[in-house]
Design a protein around this motif. Structure first.
Motif, PDB file in Angstrom:
ATOM      1  N   ALA A 437      -5.177 -52.478  37.245  1.00 35.57           N
ATOM      2  CA  ALA A 437      -5.300 -52.194  35.807  1.00 35.57           C
ATOM      3  C   ALA A 437      -4.637 -53.281  34.978  1.00 35.57           C
ATOM      4  O   ALA A 437      -5.157 -53.690  33.933  1.00 35.57           O
ATOM      5  CB  ALA A 437      -4.684 -50.835  35.499  1.00 35.57           C
ATOM      6  N   ALA A 438      -3.508 -53.769  35.424  1.00 31.47           N
ATOM      7  CA  ALA A 438      -2.783 -54.778  34.651  1.00 31.47           C
ATOM      8  C   ALA A 438      -3.513 -56.111  34.628  1.00 31.47           C
ATOM      9  O   ALA A 438      -3.463 -56.840  33.627  1.00 31.47           O
ATOM     10  CB  ALA A 438      -1.376 -54.959  35.218  1.00 31.47           C
ATOM     11  N   LEU A 439      -4.208 -56.447  35.718  1.00 36.33           N
ATOM     12  CA  LEU A 439      -4.862 -57.754  35.823  1.00 36.33           C
ATOM     13  C   LEU A 439      -6.332 -57.718  35.444  1.00 36.33           C
ATOM     14  O   LEU A 439      -6.995 -58.757  35.479  1.00 36.33           O
ATOM     15  CB  LEU A 439      -4.711 -58.290  37.256  1.00 36.33           C
ATOM     16  N   GLY A 440      -6.858 -56.551  35.105  1.00 35.38           N
ATOM     17  CA  GLY A 440      -8.298 -56.457  34.860  1.00 35.38           C
ATOM     18  C   GLY A 440      -9.089 -56.651  36.138  1.00 35.38           C
ATOM     19  O   GLY A 440     -10.229 -57.114  36.115  1.00 35.38           O
ATOM     20  N   ALA A 441      -8.500 -56.300  37.269  1.00 37.26           N
ATOM     21  CA  ALA A 441      -9.132 -56.489  38.572  1.00 37.26           C
ATOM     22  C   ALA A 441      -9.905 -55.242  38.977  1.00 37.26           C
ATOM     23  O   ALA A 441      -9.880 -54.212  38.291  1.00 37.26           O
ATOM     24  CB  ALA A 441      -8.080 -56.827  39.624  1.00 37.26           C
ATOM     25  N   THR A 442     -10.568 -55.327  40.132  1.00 39.80           N
ATOM     26  CA  THR A 442     -11.342 -54.207  40.671  1.00 39.80           C
ATOM     27  C   THR A 442     -10.800 -53.868  42.054  1.00 39.80           C
ATOM     28  O   THR A 442     -10.715 -54.751  42.921  1.00 39.80           O
ATOM     29  CB  THR A 442     -12.838 -54.569  40.776  1.00 39.80           C
ATOM     30  N   TRP A 443     -10.472 -52.608  42.230  1.00 42.04           N
ATOM     31  CA  TRP A 443      -9.962 -52.162  43.525  1.00 42.04           C
ATOM     32  C   TRP A 443     -10.910 -51.120  44.107  1.00 42.04           C
ATOM     33  O   TRP A 443     -11.232 -50.131  43.443  1.00 42.04           O
ATOM     34  CB  TRP A 443      -8.556 -51.571  43.384  1.00 42.04           C
TER      35      TRP A 443
END
Length: 471
Positions: A437-443
């Motif tokens: 969420a902090a990095l705008g990433a996808t998990w």
């Protein structure tokens, strides 16, 4: 495939607010419906006003013309009738006068004998055109009549009746209306058609703007809303694009700050780990040394048992402190690349689980990330492999780093028993989700595919510094 995308920035907030507004918003009336209804209402009002004015003026005109024609006919009949003392056929003269009056506009005449019976007049009545009765009743004025006696001294031969007859004038008004009403209808259709065409044009332009807003709400803030060709909407489009640019800047700033916070947090974790190692480690070593030295002296059995318990507890505290220090440390070597850090991590896992076969592949085009990106991928691999070893006991574990469609991808696979069913995430997975969420990433949380359990972590290209080329 369920993906959990974090976006704790302005775009995510805008999307959440927009979703809530759409879910709770009541549907209003369509603009095309309003335009059509408004045009139709305006035409109906104009039609009613036009017909009312035409009927009102026609009624006044019919009244004036019939009054004038009636007065002229009465005066002419009076002047043309011979006197009763003249030796002429009075009834024949009256018949000719009645015939002439009947062929005039707006009046008619009837000749009756002394017994009240109608006298046949020569020639047909020229009034053929007729308006509908309901329309004639709207325009027909108060009837007027004049009775002129036909006398030949000393006898009364009959009577000449002159009456107003506005049917011909009313028929003309009706003919004019029959031409006017279709023109009004055609005008209404043209006006409504033009209104709907303009409305459709505006709606198409609004649709373009709405689709652009939808893409922006989905996170594509680099998309520019197209100009519509309408001055008012162009101003709105410019404002929307300016807002998107501002949100994109704020998103980049937020992610930079979040990455900085993560880097500082990891630095603080490393400092705490160093403090624990430097402060608690020597103290525990001294405690164990003192207990060992005391145990070598001859003591009673009860004291020896107490010293042995102290030694066991000191060893447990040392092991716990060592595990905490290992968890707090970022990696085995400061300043190492991500691939080197993951390689060292895999070696540690191999020592921890000798019965498991580990494989690690780093693609040649794997980009170099910033510190926050390296930390996130390292923590993801560490937590994912630990979860697999704890819950699935897999014979094989595969770790891969690669560059995939503009993202830095880390993938962990194992052929164990599969992810343990949970009602809620553990602390490790919660930490992974927070970093995403902090990095705008996808998990991608662990899921089963073709006998393998797989989990992925993707970091977008904006975490790749422009001044750091691919290795």
């Amino acid at each position: 495939m369920t993906r959990q995308r974090g976006d704790m920035d302005a775009t995510g907030q805008m999307g959440a607010m927009a979703t809530a507004q759409v879910a709770g918003r009541r549907r209003g009336m369509a603009l095309s419906t309003i335009a059509f209804g408004g045009s139709a209402l305006v035409w109906i009002v104009m039609f009613a006003i036009t017909v009312t004015v035409v009927v009102w003026n026609a009624r006044d005109s019919v009244r004036q013309e019939t009054d004038s024609a009636f007065r002229l006919a009465s005066a002419a009949a009076t002047l043309r009738l011979p006197t009763s003392f003249q030796r002429q056929d009075m009834m024949a003269q009256a018949a000719m006068i009645a015939f002439d009056i009947r062929n005039q506009r707006h009046v008619t005449a009837e000749l009756r004998d002394a017994k009240g019976q109608p006298v046949a007049l020569p020639g047909p009545d020229g009034r053929a055109a007729r308006a509908p009765d309901w329309f004639a009743r709207l325009l027909r004025p108060e009837p007027q009549r004049d009775l002129i006696p036909i006398t030949q001294y000393p006898n009364v031969l009959g009577v000449l009746e002159i009456r107003t007859e506005p049917s011909d004038e009313i028929a003309e008004v009706w003919q004019d209306l029959r031409v006017l009403l279709p023109l009004l209808l055609v005008t209404a259709l043209v006006a409504i058609g033009v209104t709907m065409a303009v409305t459709a044009l505006v709606l198409r332009r609004l649709g373009l703007l709405g689709r652009s807003l939808a893409r922006m709400r989905a996170g594509d803030l680099d998309h520019q809303a197209p100009m519509t060709g309408l001055a008012e909407l162009n101003a709105l489009t410019e404002d929307v694009n300016a807002l998107a640019a501002h949100l994109a800047h704020e998103r980049a700033e937020n992610r930079r700050l979040q990455g900085r916070m993560m880097t500082l947090a990891e630095a603080e974790r490393a400092r705490i780990a160093a403090d624990l190692h430097d402060d608690i480690g020597p103290q525990l070593f001294a405690l164990q040394a003192a207990v060992g030295q005391a145990a070598r002296h001859e003591t009673d059995p009860e004291l020896a048992e107490t010293l042995a318990a102290i030694a066991r507890h000191a060893g447990a505290v040392r092991n716990s402190a060592r595990a905490a220090i290992d968890d707090l440390r970022l990696g085995p070597a400061e300043g190492a690349s991500l691939a080197e850090m993951i390689q060292e991590l895999v070696i540690e896992f191999q020592d921890m689980a000798p019965d498991t076969e580990f494989g690690f592949v780093c693609a040649p085009d794997m980009p170099t990330l910033d510190d926050a990106g390296n930390i996130a991928l390292y923590r993801f691999v560490r937590e994912s492999v630990l979860n697999a070893l704890r819950h699935a006991r897999p014979p094989q574990v595969r770790v891969r780093l690669e560059h995939d469609h503009g993202t830095a991808l880390a993938r962990v696979q194992d052929d164990g028993a599969g992810p343990a069913p949970r009602q809620r995430r553990g602390q490790g997975q919660t930490g992974i989700a927070d970093r995403a969420a902090a990095l705008g990433a996808t998990w991608l949380p662990p899921e089963r595919r073709c006998g393998w359990t797989m989990t992925e972590f993707r970091i977008p290209a904006d975490r790749i510094p422009a001044d750091r080329p691919h290795p």
